[in-house]
Design a protein around this motif. Structure first.
Motif, mmCIF file in Angstrom:
data_model
loop_
_atom_site.group_PDB
_atom_site.id
_atom_site.type_symbol
_atom_site.label_atom_id
_atom_site.label_comp_id
_atom_site.label_asym_id
_atom_site.label_seq_id
_atom_site.Cartn_x
_atom_site.Cartn_y
_atom_site.Cartn_z
ATOM 1 N N PHE A 2 0.836 -1.195 0.000
ATOM 2 C CA PHE A 2 0.000 0.000 0.000
ATOM 3 C C PHE A 2 0.870 1.243 0.000
ATOM 4 O O PHE A 2 2.051 1.210 0.364
ATOM 5 N N SER A 3 0.262 2.359 -0.409
ATOM 6 C CA SER A 3 0.930 3.665 -0.423
ATOM 7 C C SER A 3 -0.065 4.708 0.072
ATOM 8 O O SER A 3 -1.265 4.593 -0.170
ATOM 9 N N VAL A 4 0.453 5.726 0.754
ATOM 10 C CA VAL A 4 -0.364 6.838 1.227
ATOM 11 C C VAL A 4 0.237 8.126 0.668
ATOM 12 O O VAL A 4 1.447 8.359 0.767
ATOM 13 N N GLU B 102 -6.041 13.244 1.352
ATOM 14 C CA GLU B 102 -5.039 12.179 1.354
ATOM 15 C C GLU B 102 -5.624 10.970 0.634
ATOM 16 O O GLU B 102 -6.818 10.686 0.735
ATOM 17 N N THR B 103 -4.763 10.248 -0.057
ATOM 18 C CA THR B 103 -5.230 9.131 -0.876
ATOM 19 C C THR B 103 -4.471 7.857 -0.525
ATOM 20 O O THR B 103 -3.248 7.876 -0.358
ATOM 21 N N LEU B 104 -5.211 6.767 -0.420
ATOM 22 C CA LEU B 104 -4.655 5.446 -0.162
ATOM 23 C C LEU B 104 -4.699 4.630 -1.443
ATOM 24 O O LEU B 104 -5.734 4.575 -2.111
ATOM 25 N N ILE C 123 -3.938 0.744 -2.755
ATOM 26 C CA ILE C 123 -3.670 -0.628 -2.346
ATOM 27 C C ILE C 123 -3.353 -1.436 -3.592
ATOM 28 O O ILE C 123 -4.161 -1.511 -4.520
ATOM 29 N N THR D 284 -10.109 7.563 -0.812
ATOM 30 C CA THR D 284 -9.880 8.728 0.038
ATOM 31 C C THR D 284 -10.709 8.629 1.315
ATOM 32 O O THR D 284 -10.802 9.600 2.061
ATOM 33 N N LEU E 265 -8.035 4.728 5.454
ATOM 34 C CA LEU E 265 -6.767 5.420 5.270
ATOM 35 C C LEU E 265 -6.037 5.565 6.613
ATOM 36 O O LEU E 265 -4.824 5.301 6.704
ATOM 37 N N TYR F 134 -4.433 2.268 7.686
ATOM 38 C CA TYR F 134 -3.174 1.971 7.013
ATOM 39 C C TYR F 134 -2.051 2.878 7.509
ATOM 40 O O TYR F 134 -0.883 2.474 7.541
ATOM 41 N N LYS F 135 -2.367 4.099 7.907
ATOM 42 C CA LYS F 135 -1.340 4.985 8.459
ATOM 43 C C LYS F 135 -0.823 4.438 9.787
ATOM 44 O O LYS F 135 0.380 4.529 10.085
#
Length: 326
Positions: free
Chosen positions: A234-236, A246-248, A250, A260, A265, A268-269
């Motif tokens: 995943f990326s944030v 902010e966008t997640l 996967i 979003t 989100l 995952y953070k």
């Protein structure tokens, strides 16, 4: 690279959310809007509101007039529509961008912070051409027969597109803060032949010294949190404009999901913080990368190694082209 422009994909999403909010505040359905402004297709409004099409500022102006937007909001949203629809400057910076890579490049543009984790691969923004080519080829072998490739969708163009995305990490002005957690397995013997892994390790050593890049290696036997196992890559992404959510993202191997929504989100953070805490520190990671490069040098045929034993680079360096010069 010039200073970061706003993310085109986030501009489209931001505009779409505002247009939907204004329509609902005006008490209008999508069908009523289409009927009043005389558009031929209801899907045109749907694509605009969902951020799936490049907006025409004239179309946006018609909608804003219908919804009774005030002058300040009218000016702001037309500016966003212009940034979302004008891709000429953006494409000039990425002349070899393929459709597959474009969505990621659009998302990364305008970021002030990117956090990434991948359990089995080196993230695309860190890959060397050799590592990237191997990853693309292996994925295409699995999907062979699924359909004809798009025009220009050859391997070399795809690799060049991935390399073009990496330029944002090496930007002189407003480069994003980038943090990645790399699993030890992503750099193990299963990931590729020694010469490809050696080149990848050398590049990671160099990138780890950039002031905006923080790398963490998570050793294979280190527990995360209360024995937590991250189920996927995943990326944030966080953007310069605080109103761009902010966008997640996967990654699922053969399909990607972007969201979003605040609750997943934030989850995952939290996971990313656990991963960073469990992994080696930035300085420990650099030492690990240097030692791993040195060990791998012995396994690489001399003809494939042009840079000798791995040593810590003595200075951070940037250039206007590739991330590294060898």
């Amino acid at each position: 690279m010039p200073p970061a422009a706003p993310s085109p994909i986030m501009r489209r999403r931001r505009l779409g959310l505002e247009l939907r909010r204004l329509r609902e505040a005006a008490g209008l359905t999508g069908d009523q809007v289409i009927e009043r402004i005389g558009w031929a297709s209801a899907s045109k409004l749907s694509r605009l509101e969902n951020g799936r099409s490049r907006p025409d500022p004239q179309d946006v102006a018609v909608l804003l007039a219908l919804y009774g937007a005030d002058e300040a909001l009218h000016t702001e949203l037309l500016g966003i529509a212009g940034e979302a629809g004008d891709m000429r400057g953006w494409l000039k910076n990425f002349p070899v961008m393929t459709q597959q890579q474009r969505s990621w490049a659009e998302l990364e543009a305008g970021c002030v912070e990117i956090s990434e984790y991948n359990p089995v691969l080196v993230p695309g923004l860190l890959q060397t051409p050799g590592y990237a080519k191997m990853r693309i080829l292996s994925a295409r072998e699995v999907g062979a027969g699924a359909g004809e490739p798009e025009p220009g969708d050859d391997i070399d163009t795809e690799v060049q597109a991935r390399m073009a995305r990496q330029s944002l990490l090496n930007r002189e002005a407003d480069a994003p803060r980038y943090t990645a957690v790399l699993e030890e397995a992503a750099l193990g013997n299963r990931a590729g032949p020694p010469e490809v892994l050696h080149e990848q390790l050398v590049q990671l050593c160099e990138l780890a010294l950039l002031p905006n890049v923080t790398l963490h290696v998570l050793l294979r036997d280190t527990p995360v949190g209360n024995w937590y196992l991250p189920p996927t890559a995943f990326s944030v992404y966080r953007f310069a404009d605080p109103l761009d959510p902010e966008t997640l993202a996967i990654e699922g191997g053969f399909t990607d999901v972007m969201s979003t929504e605040v609750i997943p989100l934030n989850s995952y953070k939290v996971v990313f913080e656990w991963l960073c805490t469990a992994a080696l520190t930035a300085s420990e990671t650099l030492s690990w990368l240097i030692e791993s490069t040195g060990r791998l040098t012995e396994a690489v045929p001399p003809s494939t190694v042009a840079f000798g034993p791995a040593t810590a680079p003595t200075q951070r360096r940037r250039d206007s082209g590739r991330l590294t010069e060898r």
